[in-house]
Scaffold this active site. Sequence first.
Site, PDB file in Angstrom:
ATOM      1  CG  ASP A 109      -1.878  -1.102   1.286  1.00  0.00           C
ATOM      2  OD1 ASP A 109      -2.194  -1.650   0.217  1.00  0.00           O
ATOM      3  OD2 ASP A 109      -2.317  -1.449   2.406  1.00  0.00           O
TER       4      ASP A 109
HETATM    5  N1  URA Z   1      -1.243  -5.914   3.979  1.00  0.00           N
HETATM    6  C1  URA Z   1      -1.756  -4.661   3.933  1.00  0.00           C
HETATM    7  O1  URA Z   1      -2.814  -4.395   4.503  1.00  0.00           O
HETATM    8  N2  URA Z   1      -1.062  -3.713   3.274  1.00  0.00           N
HETATM    9  C2  URA Z   1       0.116  -3.939   2.661  1.00  0.00           C
HETATM   10  O2  URA Z   1       0.709  -3.021   2.074  1.00  0.00           O
HETATM   11  C3  URA Z   1       0.651  -5.242   2.718  1.00  0.00           C
HETATM   12  C4  URA Z   1      -0.048  -6.209   3.386  1.00  0.00           C
END
Ligand code: URA
Length: 245
Positions: A109
């Site tokens: 993310d």
């Molecule tokens: N899980 C998440 O919620 N975000 C990420 O970036 C990676 C794993």
Amino acid sequence: MQLQDILFSQGFGTRRVCAGLVQQGHVAVDGKTIDDPTEELEATGLQFVVQGTPWEYHEKAYLMLHKPAGYECSQKPSTYPSIYTLLPAPIRQRGGGAAAGVQAVGRLDQDTTGLLLLSDDGKFIHRMSSPKHHVPKVYEVRAKHPVDDKQVQKLLSGVVLDDDPKPVKAAACEKTGDNTLSLTLTEGKYHQVKRMIAAVGNRVEEVAGLHRSRIGDLQLPGDLKPGGWRWLTAQDLLDIAGKKA
Ligand code: URA
């Protein structure tokens, strides 16, 4: 392999641009400028300098990036800059054509930091992203509320996420502080960590809340600063998947 073809394969532009770079005296090998684009060289292990920057020939590219916060893993980001802008242009352009350059192995993310792999080896990307291969990924989580043993137990025994009736479990989960835990996952569902933490009644902190520290046995090196990248070594590849790519 001809020097112009070596440069072309490494992303320095069209064959014509690569030939031009050599003819204009911008390419050196072993401290000597080469001005003949057709000069034959052994590509494997070749070290060369283009416009003052040292390079090494890589038949396939395998890299790690310390993803900083505030970057999107998409080639065409919507809001934040793309992680691909953190890489030198030749690495983004390797191979030429529509599917040029390296691609991230899975996504983190925008606000997540940590270890991200990139490659131009389609088989490697597929193998690493395939849920069948269960490569463990370790996430360091900072939660908004204190973490208790009940939450840890639930994460280990399985929680149901909204899009799938089958519970998802952490392969390992350890409380590392009042509000922090280390979570190992072998799948990569959309926002999986954030949704699992929400499913146990807590919440990942919005700022510096999620960091990926390890993939397989490959740890994000402490000396690789956010935004920094480096080539993976043969040992790194072994550490990731237990076998050579
Ligand atoms: N899980 C998440 O919620 N975000 C990420 O970036 C990676 C794993």
